[in-house]
Design an enzyme around this catalytic site. Structure first.
Site, PDB file in Angstrom:
ATOM      1  N   HIS A  10       3.616   6.162  -7.005  1.00 33.47           N
ATOM      2  CA  HIS A  10       2.743   7.151  -7.632  1.00 33.47           C
ATOM      3  C   HIS A  10       3.420   8.527  -7.555  1.00 33.47           C
ATOM      4  O   HIS A  10       3.497   9.263  -8.554  1.00 33.47           O
ATOM      5  CB  HIS A  10       1.389   7.173  -6.918  1.00 33.47           C
ATOM      6  CG  HIS A  10       0.327   7.940  -7.642  1.00 33.47           C
ATOM      7  ND1 HIS A  10      -0.941   8.103  -7.123  1.00 33.47           N
ATOM      8  CD2 HIS A  10       0.329   8.600  -8.829  1.00 33.47           C
ATOM      9  CE1 HIS A  10      -1.671   8.811  -7.967  1.00 33.47           C
ATOM     10  NE2 HIS A  10      -0.929   9.138  -9.006  1.00 33.47           N
ATOM     11  N   HIS A  60       1.715   4.380  -2.873  1.00 36.46           N
ATOM     12  CA  HIS A  60       1.747   5.841  -2.755  1.00 36.46           C
ATOM     13  C   HIS A  60       3.091   6.385  -3.240  1.00 36.46           C
ATOM     14  O   HIS A  60       3.155   7.364  -3.992  1.00 36.46           O
ATOM     15  CB  HIS A  60       1.557   6.251  -1.293  1.00 36.46           C
ATOM     16  CG  HIS A  60       0.159   6.165  -0.793  1.00 36.46           C
ATOM     17  ND1 HIS A  60      -0.898   6.774  -1.424  1.00 36.46           N
ATOM     18  CD2 HIS A  60      -0.365   5.568   0.316  1.00 36.46           C
ATOM     19  CE1 HIS A  60      -2.015   6.540  -0.743  1.00 36.46           C
ATOM     20  NE2 HIS A  60      -1.715   5.814   0.308  1.00 36.46           N
ATOM     21  N   HIS A 108       0.834  -1.206   0.000  1.00 40.03           N
ATOM     22  CA  HIS A 108       0.000   0.000   0.000  1.00 40.03           C
ATOM     23  C   HIS A 108       0.868   1.255   0.000  1.00 40.03           C
ATOM     24  O   HIS A 108       0.706   2.149  -0.852  1.00 40.03           O
ATOM     25  CB  HIS A 108      -0.910  -0.018   1.229  1.00 40.03           C
ATOM     26  CG  HIS A 108      -1.853   1.139   1.308  1.00 40.03           C
ATOM     27  ND1 HIS A 108      -3.163   1.059   0.897  1.00 40.03           N
ATOM     28  CD2 HIS A 108      -1.688   2.417   1.747  1.00 40.03           C
ATOM     29  CE1 HIS A 108      -3.756   2.222   1.073  1.00 40.03           C
ATOM     30  NE2 HIS A 108      -2.880   3.070   1.598  1.00 40.03           N
ATOM     31  N   GLU A 109       1.794   1.340   0.950  1.00 37.25           N
ATOM     32  CA  GLU A 109       2.611   2.553   1.077  1.00 37.25           C
ATOM     33  C   GLU A 109       3.575   2.713  -0.094  1.00 37.25           C
ATOM     34  O   GLU A 109       3.830   3.834  -0.544  1.00 37.25           O
ATOM     35  CB  GLU A 109       3.364   2.557   2.409  1.00 37.25           C
ATOM     36  CG  GLU A 109       2.475   2.517   3.651  1.00 37.25           C
ATOM     37  CD  GLU A 109       1.458   3.646   3.698  1.00 37.25           C
ATOM     38  OE1 GLU A 109       1.670   4.686   3.030  1.00 37.25           O
ATOM     39  OE2 GLU A 109       0.432   3.494   4.379  1.00 37.25           O
TER      40      GLU A 109
END
Length: 615
Positions: free
Chosen positions: A413, A410, A406-407
């Protein structure tokens, strides 16, 4: 796999075997982030901090002069970008250093100084938007057309100018600005009441020992295998909120009336329109979330029936919602293996993506383990001009592996946006913020399901179904409640405690279906939701999750074209409006299709879990 730097230190994970939380100084450097990419040392930070004071004065010199000439405007924009980049580095470095050990007074003071300077930076730019709006679309367009270097800023200025009809005179804007502190009274009072003043009763844990109940402990107690424990925790929590229902309704009603006041003052048709205008999202997108979820409530009802059977209960109660249907596997996953699992899961994204992922793992972007005083939780952060960073508190669980994916979603991205966009468009919007991170989780889940044995597969499916329940269904229920309360207030109707509690219980009955016994205690749950004081925000969890579900499916089932389309999505930053960027990637959030696809996947995985459980 290609993590030579990390694997060279793999044996150093033995420092965790003592069972004690280590001091920061005892962590091998390999497992800590390297902030030298921002500043080599604190002295360099101090130099930059000092220089920024002068930079802010220079920005102020443009006040009233922006449109003297195209060259003046370009000079301002480039000066602001350089100052912003420096400010971002100063702020990020100080705050991340303070998170390494929150007991270190030196870095807490540095963080506070950086925060004050950041506020001063914002104040130094306060003249910019009013001058642009005063100039108007025609004048701004002429200036942008007259100098080729200004052409790239057209979308940036269009985004500012589209708000023009909702901007008031300077005197009126000053009054509104001064009123904002008063308007936050309801939220501040709610925070103080629920975080400081409320005291909860003791409950007996699984061993019969008294345990003081708190909001933090409630979630863990609600997952207890001992039904008595989770029932006592439920009743203890909500009976406490019940005592303050009238105070809580007055605070929430005040917050809603504040939303209505600002929406009306700025000439919006509704508080919903006012809230969505910043992201340029039509209210129809919000309503689509509510309507599509309501059209698929039978799937959530089916999950309640499955839960009831799997737990062997004659009656399913609200306090049975969080208890897992399968225990998380006990075996601790070494961090080195966790990185392998994440890379395996994200393989469909291709080598360009994986190469950056490997660089992040091997170049100390990640602060891995807990240490005494370290900030809890996890996040991805950084600043323009450096690579992003990730804070973890890794404990070796499957959930922790998902947190890494998940991190890093980020972070990558951010990395691709910063690499491919000029600074003015480098950061993506909040509407898009959770899409890439959740796409990573979805890809990892499918990869793990393909390899999992039965027990792990049951855990993973249960994990996914509860994600959809809490992120799609629950947040859509929140969104519907907010829509209804604001609509009632706009019609002049009072939001009394009785009315709010009645609305909330009815929503829970409708959403959870006939297999759920909706306990009276849940009626006051609305009173403990802090997100309700940031109106119409929670729908973004639903749109982000459903967009990610569609993108992950396109990536898995598609080919090179779909992968390239997704990489372009990661690289777009805020160079266009959010709906346009998602549309280019193949997701139309103005239609119900992404959410319908998500809920179809929910149904399919629920059927698979029922088959594995034999219920």
């Amino acid at each position: 796999m290609n993590f030579p730097f990390i694997f060279a230190e793999a044996m150093s994970e033995d420092f965790l075997s003592s069972g004690k939380v280590p001091l920061r100084k005892d962590l091998p450097d390999t497992f800590t982030w390297n902030l030298a990419a921002i500043f080599p040392d604190d002295g360099s930070w101090e130099e930059s901090f000092k220089q920024l004071g002068e930079d802010l004065k220079h920005l102020g010199n443009f006040n009233g002069r922006l449109f003297e000439s195209p060259e003046t405007l370009l000079e301002f924009l480039r000066t602001e970008e350089k100052t912003s980049e420096k400010m971002g580095k100063v702020y990020a470095y100080a705050v991340m250093k303070s998170h390494e050990d929150t007991s270190d007074a030196r870095y807490q003071a540095m963080s506070e100084r950086a925060g004050s300077l950041y506020a001063a930076f914002g104040a130094s730019l306060s003249f910019f938007r009013p001058e642009v709006l005063e100039a108007g679309s025609e004048e701004v367009g002429k200036v942008l057309d007259s100098l080729p270097e200004l052409g790239m800023y057209r979308h940036f200025f269009d985004d500012i100018l589209r708000t023009g009809e909702h901007v008031l005179s300077p005197a009126e804007e000053m009054i509104l600005a001064k009123s904002e502190e008063v308007a936050r009274t309801a939220e501040n009072a709610f925070s103080l009441l629920t975080n400081a003043d409320l005291t909860f009763p003791e409950v007996l844990d699984e061993s019969g020992r008294p345990t003081e109940l708190s909001e933090e402990r409630y979630y863990l107690l609600s997952r207890s295998r001992d039904r008595r424990v989770r029932k006592e925790a439920f009743e203890g929590l909500y009976s406490t909120y019940e005592k303050y229902r009238n105070t809580l309704s007055a605070l929430y009603s005040g917050s809603v009336r504040s939303d209505l006041f600002y929406a009306g003052a700025r000439k919006y048709a509704s508080s919903l329109e006012a809230s969505l205008h910043g992201d340029n999202i039509p209210p129809a997108v919000y309503r689509n979330v509510v309507e599509t979820v309501n059209a698929n409530l039978d799937a959530l009802h089916g999950y309640m029936k499955l839960r009831k059977k799997a737990l062997g209960l004659g009656e399913l109660h609200m306090y049975d919602l969080n208890v897992p249907l399968a225990e998380e596997p006990d075996a601790s996953i070494p961090y080195s293996r966790a990185m392998e699992m994440v890379e395996e899961g994200l393989a469909p994204l291709g080598e360009e993506y994986l190469n950056v992922l490997r660089e992040g793992f091997s170049s100390r972007w990640v602060d891995v383990y807990e240490n005494q005083g370290k900030r809890k939780g996890a996040y991805s952060w950084g600043s323009y001009g450096t690579h992003p960073y990730v804070l973890l508190n890794y404990n070796g669980t499957l959930r922790d592996v998902f947190t890494i994916a998940h991190e890093m979603g980020h972070s990558l991205h951010t990395w691709f946006s910063h690499r491919n966009q000029p600074q003015v468009y480098a950061d993506y919007t909040i509407f898009l913020a959770e899409v890439a991170s959740t796409t990573n989780e979805a890809l990892l889940l499918e990869s793990m399901l393909e390899r999992a044995e039965k027990d792990e597969k049951i855990f993973l499916l249960n994990h996914y179904l509860d994600q959809v329940r809490t992120t799609v269904y629950r947040q859509a229920m929140f969104a519907e409640f907010e829509m209804e309360t604001h609509a009632l207030s706009e019609k002049g109707e009072a939001l009394t405690a009785d009315r709010l509690c009645g609305m909330w219980k009815e929503l829970n009955i409708r959403f959870h279906g006939s297999d759920m016994t909706v306990d009276d205690g849940i009626s006051v749950e609305w009173g403990r939701i802090p997100h309700f004081y940031s109106a119409f925000y929670v729908y973004k969890y639903v749109t982000g999750f459903s967009a990610a579900a569609c993108l992950s499916r396109l990536i898995r089932e598609g080919g090179e074209e779909e992968r390239k389309s997704y990489m372009r999505f990661l690289s777009r930053g805020s160079s266009a409006y959010s709906l346009e960027i998602l549309g280019e990637a193949g997701v139309d959030m103005t239609s119900p299709e992404p959410l319908e696809q998500t809920l179809l996947n929910f149904r399919e995985k629920m059927a698979l879990l029922a088959e594995l459980l034999g219920v």
